[in-house]
Design a protein around this motif. Sequence first.
Motif, PDB file in Angstrom:
ATOM      1  N   LYS A 134      36.203  33.237  30.403  1.00  0.00           N
ATOM      2  CA  LYS A 134      36.820  31.922  30.622  1.00  0.00           C
ATOM      3  C   LYS A 134      37.611  31.879  31.928  1.00  0.00           C
ATOM      4  CE  LYS A 134      40.142  29.108  27.961  1.00  0.00           C
ATOM      5  NZ  LYS A 134      40.857  29.142  26.672  1.00  0.00           N
ATOM      6  N   THR A 135      38.277  32.985  32.256  1.00  0.00           N
ATOM      7  CA  THR A 135      39.141  33.022  33.439  1.00  0.00           C
ATOM      8  C   THR A 135      38.470  33.694  34.638  1.00  0.00           C
ATOM      9  OG1 THR A 135      40.128  35.106  32.718  1.00  0.00           O
ATOM     10  CG2 THR A 135      41.237  33.051  32.052  1.00  0.00           C
ATOM     11  N   ASN A 136      37.215  34.091  34.453  1.00  0.00           N
ATOM     12  CA  ASN A 136      36.473  34.781  35.516  1.00  0.00           C
ATOM     13  C   ASN A 136      37.276  35.988  36.025  1.00  0.00           C
ATOM     14  OD1 ASN A 136      34.211  35.166  37.117  1.00  0.00           O
ATOM     15  ND2 ASN A 136      35.083  34.004  38.819  1.00  0.00           N
ATOM     16  N   THR A 137      37.761  36.771  35.061  1.00  0.00           N
ATOM     17  CA  THR A 137      38.572  37.942  35.359  1.00  0.00           C
ATOM     18  C   THR A 137      37.784  39.208  35.062  1.00  0.00           C
ATOM     19  OG1 THR A 137      40.577  36.731  34.759  1.00  0.00           O
ATOM     20  CG2 THR A 137      40.755  39.119  34.799  1.00  0.00           C
ATOM     21  N   SER A 138      37.878  40.169  35.949  1.00  0.00           N
ATOM     22  CA  SER A 138      37.251  41.474  35.747  1.00  0.00           C
ATOM     23  C   SER A 138      38.166  42.326  34.866  1.00  0.00           C
ATOM     24  CB  SER A 138      37.053  42.155  37.096  1.00  0.00           C
ATOM     25  OG  SER A 138      36.831  43.534  36.929  1.00  0.00           O
ATOM     26  N   PRO A 139      37.606  43.159  33.997  1.00  0.00           N
ATOM     27  CA  PRO A 139      38.456  44.068  33.214  1.00  0.00           C
ATOM     28  C   PRO A 139      39.356  44.936  34.094  1.00  0.00           C
ATOM     29  CG  PRO A 139      36.227  44.072  32.348  1.00  0.00           C
ATOM     30  CD  PRO A 139      36.199  43.283  33.623  1.00  0.00           C
ATOM     31  N   ASP A 140      38.926  45.234  35.322  1.00  0.00           N
ATOM     32  CA  ASP A 140      39.728  46.047  36.245  1.00  0.00           C
ATOM     33  C   ASP A 140      40.993  45.330  36.712  1.00  0.00           C
ATOM     34  OD1 ASP A 140      37.914  48.136  36.118  1.00  0.00           O
ATOM     35  OD2 ASP A 140      36.760  47.409  37.837  1.00  0.00           O
ATOM     36  N   GLU A 141      41.038  44.015  36.591  1.00  0.00           N
ATOM     37  CA  GLU A 141      42.201  43.239  37.034  1.00  0.00           C
ATOM     38  C   GLU A 141      43.308  43.166  35.986  1.00  0.00           C
ATOM     39  OE1 GLU A 141      41.189  39.492  39.288  1.00  0.00           O
ATOM     40  OE2 GLU A 141      39.210  39.980  38.440  1.00  0.00           O
ATOM     41  N   VAL A 142      43.009  43.527  34.755  1.00  0.00           N
ATOM     42  CA  VAL A 142      43.983  43.422  33.664  1.00  0.00           C
ATOM     43  C   VAL A 142      45.009  44.542  33.801  1.00  0.00           C
ATOM     44  CG1 VAL A 142      44.311  43.433  31.161  1.00  0.00           C
ATOM     45  CG2 VAL A 142      42.274  42.355  32.155  1.00  0.00           C
ATOM     46  N   GLU A 143      46.295  44.166  33.811  1.00  0.00           N
ATOM     47  CA  GLU A 143      47.374  45.133  33.983  1.00  0.00           C
ATOM     48  C   GLU A 143      48.127  45.438  32.693  1.00  0.00           C
ATOM     49  OE1 GLU A 143      49.718  43.295  37.009  1.00  0.00           O
ATOM     50  OE2 GLU A 143      48.383  43.958  38.613  1.00  0.00           O
ATOM     51  N   LEU A 144      47.995  44.567  31.696  1.00  0.00           N
ATOM     52  CA  LEU A 144      48.727  44.760  30.451  1.00  0.00           C
ATOM     53  C   LEU A 144      47.897  44.237  29.292  1.00  0.00           C
ATOM     54  CD1 LEU A 144      51.388  45.376  28.848  1.00  0.00           C
ATOM     55  CD2 LEU A 144      52.072  43.027  29.350  1.00  0.00           C
ATOM     56  N   MET A 145      47.833  45.017  28.221  1.00  0.00           N
ATOM     57  CA  MET A 145      47.131  44.602  27.007  1.00  0.00           C
ATOM     58  C   MET A 145      48.138  44.686  25.863  1.00  0.00           C
ATOM     59  SD  MET A 145      44.427  43.887  25.097  1.00  0.00           S
ATOM     60  CE  MET A 145      42.851  44.453  25.620  1.00  0.00           C
TER      61      MET A 145
END
Length: 108
Positions: free
Chosen positions: A69-80
Amino acid sequence: MGKIRAAITAVHAWAPEYRLTNQELSKMVDTSDEWIMQRIGIKERRILKGEGLGSSDLGEMAVKGLLEKTNTSPDEVELMICDTATPDMAFPATDNIISDKVGIKNAF
């Protein structure tokens, strides 16, 4: 060190296809739609069906949808962050399992 800022930029959810209705539930236990609605107001529950499936599978689908939905790569995620009363297991944490399933490697 400057202020660390965070913002929620998008929200996504996913629910299993199978719906357990009050009518169906009343065939399993002594209850009725009216009784349940008067006390807790729930019409149906979404149930994850399948051998070996758990909370991380629900989270995986929600995270995949959010990334798409946000066109975000998993590599861009900094916090889960994952909060559940029904973890897959005591260790590792469910958010670690979700991160592994969707390829998030750089988040804490």
